[in-house]
Design a protein around this motif. Structure first.
Motif, PDB file in Angstrom:
ATOM      1  N   LEU A  93       0.779  -1.295   0.191  1.00  5.74           N
ATOM      2  CA  LEU A  93       0.071   0.195   0.041  1.00  5.74           C
ATOM      3  C   LEU A  93       1.008   1.230  -0.009  1.00  5.74           C
ATOM      4  CD1 LEU A  93      -2.942  -1.152   2.605  1.00  5.74           C
ATOM      5  CD2 LEU A  93      -2.821  -1.119  -0.035  1.00  5.74           C
ATOM      6  N   GLY A  94       1.972   1.117   0.852  1.00  7.65           N
ATOM      7  CA  GLY A  94       2.744   2.802   0.979  1.00  7.65           C
ATOM      8  C   GLY A  94       4.095   2.391   1.485  1.00  7.65           C
ATOM      9  N   TYR A  95       4.754   3.574   1.313  1.00  9.80           N
ATOM     10  CA  TYR A  95       6.110   3.653   1.891  1.00  9.80           C
ATOM     11  C   TYR A  95       5.974   4.932   2.802  1.00  9.80           C
ATOM     12  CZ  TYR A  95       7.288   0.681  -1.839  1.00  9.80           C
ATOM     13  OH  TYR A  95       7.178  -0.255  -3.087  1.00  9.80           O
ATOM     14  N   ALA A  96       6.952   5.243   3.746  1.00  5.26           N
ATOM     15  CA  ALA A  96       7.302   6.255   4.309  1.00  5.26           C
ATOM     16  C   ALA A  96       8.496   6.515   5.186  1.00  5.26           C
ATOM     17  CB  ALA A  96       6.064   6.810   5.471  1.00  5.26           C
ATOM     18  N   GLY A 257       8.274  -2.153  -7.399  1.00  4.87           N
ATOM     19  CA  GLY A 257       9.488  -1.638  -7.340  1.00  4.87           C
ATOM     20  C   GLY A 257      10.058  -1.476  -8.817  1.00  4.87           C
ATOM     21  N   HIS A 258       9.853  -2.419  -9.609  1.00  3.47           N
ATOM     22  CA  HIS A 258      10.309  -2.469 -11.037  1.00  3.47           C
ATOM     23  C   HIS A 258       9.727  -1.059 -11.709  1.00  3.47           C
ATOM     24  CE1 HIS A 258      11.681  -4.496 -14.805  1.00  3.47           C
ATOM     25  NE2 HIS A 258      10.501  -4.127 -15.315  1.00  3.47           N
ATOM     26  N   VAL A 259       8.546  -0.558 -11.463  1.00  5.78           N
ATOM     27  CA  VAL A 259       8.023   0.663 -11.898  1.00  5.78           C
ATOM     28  C   VAL A 259       8.574   1.884 -11.461  1.00  5.78           C
ATOM     29  CG1 VAL A 259       5.779   2.164 -12.346  1.00  5.78           C
ATOM     30  CG2 VAL A 259       5.743  -0.232 -12.090  1.00  5.78           C
ATOM     31  N   ILE A 260       9.107   1.738 -10.036  1.00  4.23           N
ATOM     32  CA  ILE A 260      10.034   2.929  -9.640  1.00  4.23           C
ATOM     33  C   ILE A 260      11.283   2.949 -10.093  1.00  4.23           C
ATOM     34  CG2 ILE A 260      11.104   3.684  -7.294  1.00  4.23           C
ATOM     35  CD1 ILE A 260       9.265   2.359  -5.866  1.00  4.23           C
ATOM     36  N   SER A 261      11.994   1.839 -10.431  1.00  6.78           N
ATOM     37  CA  SER A 261      13.162   1.796 -11.077  1.00  6.78           C
ATOM     38  C   SER A 261      13.222   2.534 -12.360  1.00  6.78           C
ATOM     39  CB  SER A 261      13.859   0.558 -10.997  1.00  6.78           C
ATOM     40  OG  SER A 261      14.511   0.291  -9.837  1.00  6.78           O
ATOM     41  N   LEU A 262      12.000   2.020 -13.185  1.00  6.35           N
ATOM     42  CA  LEU A 262      11.939   2.465 -14.639  1.00  6.35           C
ATOM     43  C   LEU A 262      11.711   3.902 -14.654  1.00  6.35           C
ATOM     44  CD1 LEU A 262       9.482  -0.239 -16.299  1.00  6.35           C
ATOM     45  CD2 LEU A 262      11.754   0.370 -16.860  1.00  6.35           C
ATOM     46  N   ALA A 263      10.840   4.444 -13.721  1.00  8.13           N
ATOM     47  CA  ALA A 263      10.609   6.064 -13.682  1.00  8.13           C
ATOM     48  C   ALA A 263      11.880   6.804 -13.399  1.00  8.13           C
ATOM     49  CB  ALA A 263       9.549   6.128 -12.758  1.00  8.13           C
ATOM     50  N   GLY A 283       5.218   6.923  -0.827  1.00  9.71           N
ATOM     51  CA  GLY A 283       4.961   6.286  -2.244  1.00  9.71           C
ATOM     52  C   GLY A 283       3.650   5.595  -2.431  1.00  9.71           C
ATOM     53  N   ARG A 284       3.139   5.563  -3.488  1.00 10.93           N
ATOM     54  CA  ARG A 284       1.802   4.866  -3.640  1.00 10.93           C
ATOM     55  C   ARG A 284       1.822   4.247  -4.938  1.00 10.93           C
ATOM     56  NH1 ARG A 284      -4.039   7.321  -2.789  1.00 10.93           N
ATOM     57  NH2 ARG A 284      -4.366   5.194  -3.171  1.00 10.93           N
ATOM     58  N   ASP A 348       7.337  10.137  -3.813  1.00 10.27           N
ATOM     59  CA  ASP A 348       7.905  11.522  -3.160  1.00 10.27           C
ATOM     60  C   ASP A 348       9.201  11.098  -2.613  1.00 10.27           C
ATOM     61  OD1 ASP A 348       8.452  13.481  -1.377  1.00 10.27           O
ATOM     62  OD2 ASP A 348       6.198  14.008  -0.791  1.00 10.27           O
ATOM     63  N   TYR A 349      10.235  11.721  -2.929  1.00 10.29           N
ATOM     64  CA  TYR A 349      11.576  11.483  -2.578  1.00 10.29           C
ATOM     65  C   TYR A 349      12.396  12.705  -2.539  1.00 10.29           C
ATOM     66  CZ  TYR A 349      13.443  11.254  -7.172  1.00 10.29           C
ATOM     67  OH  TYR A 349      13.872  11.729  -8.615  1.00 10.29           O
TER      68      TYR A 349
END
Length: 355
Positions: A93-96, A257-263, A283-284, A348-349
């Motif tokens: 669901l998310g990270y913080a 996480g694959h999407v995060i790395s691609l982006a 992150g969502r 968001d980072y």
């Protein structure tokens, strides 16, 4: 032929009822990161950030060698947690409150432990949200990464009584005072803009600026499975096509996480001097992604921060948005209170840039 009997020697994963507030889970299989892992990560995403690509460039500005990409560190640490936390997850669901606290180099060995910091049953009673704080350490027991995440996990027996509930109070943003720990002092004069592939440093960005990263990348079935195996992430939803036919999507999901790395890799076009991810504020994974979809990305500068006692670099708080099958030029993030159709990631980072 003898009858196949159940055995207690295999791991079917934890269900919501199996978690207890305050427990610490030590995850199996420490992982030594090799130069081969780094090369494979580059082959999968095409990331071009110079500090992580070149020993010579990294050494010129103050690193002993090229550090491992921050997101590769994140995925390896995250992957250790999957068999114990999210094997029976419905959704991550998310990270913080994620902080990268020490550089990682090829040859370092990473291990992970997690503390259960929150539990909350869903109103339907068939699942619950598990909150954990996961810590990645190197072979010297130094913390390289700390982050919180929450995941929706099935119950073994829907309708059974809920745990005592507790939802942790997590910060919405990592404060700038905590951002410089994972980066050695760098020499901005030795930071070669031409070799870095970007002439834009910290001072060249403005709050409110939106950057369309222009390029798109199509996700292939084999690539996302290879990536997830690289991280030793055993989540069934990414591998078991036969079982996935019975899921609500009817096919395998792409690991978030694959999407995060691609982006992040796509964001090089516009943010090429953002050489280090210092923190993950939140992150969502807004919508699922599947093989054959094409990922595009854009970023918004949310904040600029000077770092206490650091004149060599500054920090940008960035909102990285990924969409599928929709180029990002003038594309909205939300329509009313809902995410616009096609948005798959809202991340968001904080990133560090040379001054």
């Amino acid at each position: 032929m003898s009858e196949l009997l159940p055995t207690a020697k295999t791991n079917s994963g934890r269900f919501f009822e199996d978690f207890r507030l305050g427990e610490t889970i030590v995850h199996a299989t420490p992982r030594t990161v090799s130069a081969g892992d780094v090369s494979l990560y580059t082959a999968l995403y095409g990331s071009r950030f110079a500090v992580q690509s070149s020993d010579a460039f990294a050494a010129a500005i103050g690193y002993p060698a090229a550090p491992v990409d921050d997101l590769l560190v994140f995925h390896i640490v995250f992957g250790k947690t999957v068999p114990d936390i999210s094997l029976n997850a419905v959704a991550n669901l998310g990270y913080a409150d994620g902080r990268f606290l020490e550089p990682v180099y090829p040859g370092d060995t990473l291990s992970t432990s997690s503390e259960v910091i929150g539990l909350k049953q869903t109103s339907s009673g068939d699942a619950g949200i598990v909150y954990v704080r996961s810590i990645g350490r190197n072979q010297r027991s130094e913390i390289v990464l700390s982050y919180a995440r929450w995941v929706l996990v099935r119950k073994r027996e829907p309708g059974t009584p809920a745990h005592a509930e507790q939802v942790p109070d997590l910060p919405s943003v990592v404060v700038p005072e905590e951002l410089g720990e994972g980066c050695p002092p760098i020499d901005p004069a030795a930071y070669d803009d031409g070799l870095a592939g970007s002439a834009f440093r910290w001072g060249d960005y403005a709050v409110g600026e939106c950057i369309d990263h222009v390029d798109g990348m199509t996700v292939e079935e084999a690539e996302h499975q290879l990536a997830t195996r690289l991280y030793q992430n055993t989540a069934k939803v990414h591998f078991d096509a036969y079982g996935a036919r019975e899921s609500r999507f009817g096919k395998r999901l792409i690991y978030g996480g694959h999407v995060i790395s691609l982006a992040r890799a796509l964001s090089f076009n516009g943010l090429g001097s953002g050489f280090h991810i210092a923190a993950i504020n939140g992150g969502r994974h807004v919508a699922p992604l599947f093989a054959g979809d094409t990922v595009y990305a854009w970023s918004e500068v949310l904040e600029k921060a000077e770092l206490p006692q650091r004149s060599d670099m500054g920090a940008l708080r960035l909102r990285l948005v990924a969409t599928k099958n929709l180029p990002c030029n003038e594309y909205p993030l939300k329509q009313g209170d809902q995410y616009a159709g096609g948005v798959v990631l809202d991340f968001d980072y904080w990133a560090l840039f040379p001054r």
